[in-house]
Every structure is written in structure tokens, then in C-alpha cells.
Design a protein around this motif. Structure first.
Motif, mmCIF file in Angstrom:
data_model
loop_
_atom_site.group_PDB
_atom_site.id
_atom_site.type_symbol
_atom_site.label_atom_id
_atom_site.label_comp_id
_atom_site.label_asym_id
_atom_site.label_seq_id
_atom_site.Cartn_x
_atom_site.Cartn_y
_atom_site.Cartn_z
ATOM 1 N N VAL A 184 0.831 -1.200 0.000
ATOM 2 C CA VAL A 184 0.000 0.000 0.000
ATOM 3 C C VAL A 184 0.865 1.249 0.000
ATOM 4 O O VAL A 184 2.035 1.233 0.398
ATOM 5 C CB VAL A 184 -0.943 0.036 1.219
ATOM 6 N N SER A 185 0.245 2.345 -0.463
ATOM 7 C CA SER A 185 0.839 3.670 -0.363
ATOM 8 C C SER A 185 -0.015 4.482 0.597
ATOM 9 O O SER A 185 -1.248 4.373 0.586
ATOM 10 C CB SER A 185 0.872 4.336 -1.738
ATOM 11 N N VAL A 186 0.620 5.259 1.446
ATOM 12 C CA VAL A 186 -0.098 6.049 2.448
ATOM 13 C C VAL A 186 0.078 7.529 2.119
ATOM 14 O O VAL A 186 1.204 8.016 1.985
ATOM 15 C CB VAL A 186 0.424 5.750 3.866
ATOM 16 N N VAL A 233 7.671 -0.588 7.390
ATOM 17 C CA VAL A 233 6.354 -0.608 8.010
ATOM 18 C C VAL A 233 5.577 -1.811 7.505
ATOM 19 O O VAL A 233 5.152 -1.876 6.347
ATOM 20 C CB VAL A 233 5.577 0.688 7.715
ATOM 21 N N LEU A 234 5.417 -2.785 8.386
ATOM 22 C CA LEU A 234 4.672 -4.011 8.111
ATOM 23 C C LEU A 234 3.638 -4.148 9.213
ATOM 24 O O LEU A 234 3.989 -4.345 10.376
ATOM 25 C CB LEU A 234 5.628 -5.206 8.101
ATOM 26 N N ASP A 242 -0.283 -5.462 5.681
ATOM 27 C CA ASP A 242 0.053 -4.378 4.772
ATOM 28 C C ASP A 242 1.542 -4.065 4.852
ATOM 29 O O ASP A 242 2.113 -3.960 5.950
ATOM 30 C CB ASP A 242 -0.720 -3.101 5.106
ATOM 31 N N LEU A 243 2.162 -3.893 3.692
ATOM 32 C CA LEU A 243 3.532 -3.403 3.585
ATOM 33 C C LEU A 243 3.465 -2.012 2.988
ATOM 34 O O LEU A 243 2.951 -1.828 1.881
ATOM 35 C CB LEU A 243 4.353 -4.330 2.675
ATOM 36 N N VAL A 244 3.943 -1.009 3.727
ATOM 37 C CA VAL A 244 3.870 0.375 3.264
ATOM 38 C C VAL A 244 5.062 0.652 2.350
ATOM 39 O O VAL A 244 6.221 0.606 2.777
ATOM 40 C CB VAL A 244 3.852 1.354 4.453
ATOM 41 N N SER A 247 8.030 3.100 3.077
ATOM 42 C CA SER A 247 9.040 2.746 4.085
ATOM 43 C C SER A 247 10.229 2.010 3.472
ATOM 44 O O SER A 247 11.246 1.797 4.138
ATOM 45 C CB SER A 247 8.416 1.902 5.199
ATOM 46 N N LEU A 248 10.115 1.648 2.200
ATOM 47 C CA LEU A 248 11.212 0.981 1.508
ATOM 48 C C LEU A 248 11.817 1.859 0.418
ATOM 49 O O LEU A 248 12.510 1.386 -0.467
ATOM 50 C CB LEU A 248 10.700 -0.316 0.876
ATOM 51 N N GLU A 249 11.553 3.162 0.499
ATOM 52 C CA GLU A 249 12.086 4.074 -0.519
ATOM 53 C C GLU A 249 12.727 5.286 0.159
ATOM 54 O O GLU A 249 12.045 6.028 0.865
ATOM 55 C CB GLU A 249 10.954 4.569 -1.414
ATOM 56 N N PRO A 250 14.026 5.502 -0.022
ATOM 57 C CA PRO A 250 14.927 4.623 -0.765
ATOM 58 C C PRO A 250 15.281 3.381 0.027
ATOM 59 O O PRO A 250 14.978 3.303 1.219
ATOM 60 C CB PRO A 250 16.176 5.494 -0.951
ATOM 61 N N VAL A 251 15.921 2.411 -0.643
ATOM 62 C CA VAL A 251 16.348 1.187 0.041
ATOM 63 C C VAL A 251 17.309 1.563 1.154
ATOM 64 O O VAL A 251 18.239 2.346 0.960
ATOM 65 C CB VAL A 251 17.017 0.219 -0.947
ATOM 66 N N ARG A 252 17.090 0.975 2.317
ATOM 67 C CA ARG A 252 17.918 1.317 3.483
ATOM 68 C C ARG A 252 19.014 0.284 3.677
ATOM 69 O O ARG A 252 18.772 -0.909 3.561
ATOM 70 C CB ARG A 252 17.038 1.410 4.721
#
Length: 253
Positions: A184-186, A233-234, A242-244, A247-252
Motif C-alpha cells: 500500500v501507499s499512504v 512498516v509491516l 500491509d507493507l507500506v 518505508s522501503l524508498e529509498p532502500v535502506r
């Protein structure tokens, strides 16, 4: 932990010319007969351009991809995690990954291929053209793969299965009790919107980060703890997990 991925329509060309496809050397060698049957059927429909267009859903620009299916026995191979390209696989940057990351992927990532069934990330495969909804005459992938794939995947044990496959590929090897994520996108107001095409990018970034951290994740609680530690964010919802994407942009790192 097992991470299930879909394949990609797009595939990198080339590979190791000295290493031909060996069905018995792929993960789940018990599927060799099923794999050989699909290869034979794919070769048959690919032999003529007219039949290949319909069976493989090829357009004018992609019709030459049928030739890949005629050369599976002799074409160069490369690890599956490098062979596939596109929005899910590009974030992995597999060809540049270090040995630790590649080792984690090889141990934990399985790709549900229409041609080969479930295969390991490190399995050496040639380029091919086949999708979950391709038409192979009397051989129907939707009937050919599910029972055999599910049985093979069951040999990996009772650990956590993170299922990131698309619906069509999930149907080729159902896994009861697998954890599926909704990407999902928040927005600024906190409203969530499920992503379609771009959900693959988030899944690719998730698998990239799992590989780089190379952590043992045995159950859902461990996965949630791992995600929290890396600012991913899971969250559990009334409809699942939901996986936000943000929270994975950019890759950490």
C-alpha cells in the motif's frame, strides 16, 4: 523462511555457454518429469510463428522470443535471480550483490516459473518465453503445476513462507498458511491505497533488504521485529498484512 517470487516476462540474455540446462540439477529435482513435459509442449507451440503468437501471446516486437523455447537444451544459463529483470528484480541488482546476499537468496528465495515450476534463486536457467496463462495445447499449466508444485514446496518444512507471487503464479503452486502481503501507499492524510504495478518495486526492495541483512526469520513475529529494526512498516490489518511502500524508498542499508 521461504520467500516465493513470481518470475518476470522480461529476461536478461546470455549466460554461461559452457553450462547447459540440467533439469536434475535444479532445486526440487523430483519435478524433472513435469518440467520435461512443459518444455516439450512449449517447444511444439513455438516451432511455428503463427501458433507461437497465439499460444504465447506474442506481438510483432516479441515474436522472436519464441525461438528461446527451441534452444532450451543448448542455450547459455545463468542464476534465476539474475535471469529475470523488470520492476521486481531490478531493485535486487543481483549481478552486483555480494556473496553473503546471494547466499541468503539461494537459501531462501524460490521463483515460481511457468516453464520449470518452483526453482531456487541460484538455479541455472536459460532465457525462455512462457507465462502462467500461456496455451500449450493439451497441456494446461493451471492443471499441470499446482499439485506437483505444492507437494515440492512442502518439502521445505514448516517455517515461515512469505508469498510475494502474483495471483496467477500463486495459483500454480498454492501454499496453505503462507503470509501474503498487500503493498500500500499512504498519503499525507493517512489514507491507504493498494498499489498494482508498482507493488512489485516494493517487493523487490524488501527481498533486496532481506538478502543484505541475511537474517534468520523463522516466524511472523520475527519478520515484524526485523521490519521494525530496519524502519520497514509491516502492519496487521483486518484483511491481512500491509507493507507500506514508502518505508522501503529509498532502500535502506
Amino acid at each position: 523462511m521461504t520467500v516465493l517470487l513470481p518470475p518476470s516476462e522480461t529476461k536478461r540474455e546470455g549466460g554461461d555457454p559452457a553450462r547447459a540446462l540440467d533439469l536434475g540439477a535444479l532445486s526440487f529435482p523430483e519435478l524433472s518429469d513435469e518440467r520435461a513435459a512443459v518444455i516439450t509442449a512449449a517447444r511444439s507451440v513455438s516451432s511455428e510463428e503463427s501458433t507461437a503468437r497465439t499460444a504465447l501471446k506474442l506481438g510483432p516486437r516479441s515474436v522472436e522470443e519464441r525461438l528461446r523455447n527451441l534452444e532450451l537444451d543448448t542455450a547459455p544459463t545463468m542464476p534465476a535471480i539474475e535471469r529475470y529483470t523488470g520492476v521486481l528484480y531490478d531493485p535486487l541488482d543481483a549481478s552486483a550483490a555480494d556473496d553473503r546476499t546471494r547466499g541468503w537468496w539461494s537459501d531462501h528465495v524460490v521463483v515460481q516459473s511457468a516453464m520449470f515450476g518452483p526453482i531456487g534463486a541460484g538455479d541455472a536457467i536459460p532465457a525462455y518465453r512462457l507465462s502462467h496463462d500461456s496455451r500449450l495445447g493439451a497441456l494446461r499449466l493451471a492443471k499441470h503445476w499446482p499439485e506437483a508444485s505444492t507437494r515440492a514446496l512442502g518439502t521445505r518444512g514448516d517455517g515461515l513462507v512469505l508469498d510475494l507471487r502474483s495471483e496467477g503464479y500463486r495459483a500454480l503452486g498454492p501454499v496453505a498458511g503462507a503470509l501474503a502481503l498487500r503493498v500500500v501507499s499512504v498519503d499525507a492524510g493517512g489514507r491507504r491505497k493498494a498499489l498494482n504495478h508498482w507493488n512489485k518495486t516494493a517487493k523487490g526492495r524488501l527481498v533486496a533488504l532481506l538478502g543484505r541483512t541475511a537474517e534468520d526469520v523463522d516466524d511472523v513475529d520475527a519478520l515484524v521485529a526485523w521490519a521494525r529494526a530496519h524502519d520497514v512498516v509491516l502492519e496487521r490489518t483486518v484483511n491481512g498484512w500491509d507493507l507500506v511502500a514508502e518505508s522501503l524508498e529509498p532502500v535502506r542499508a
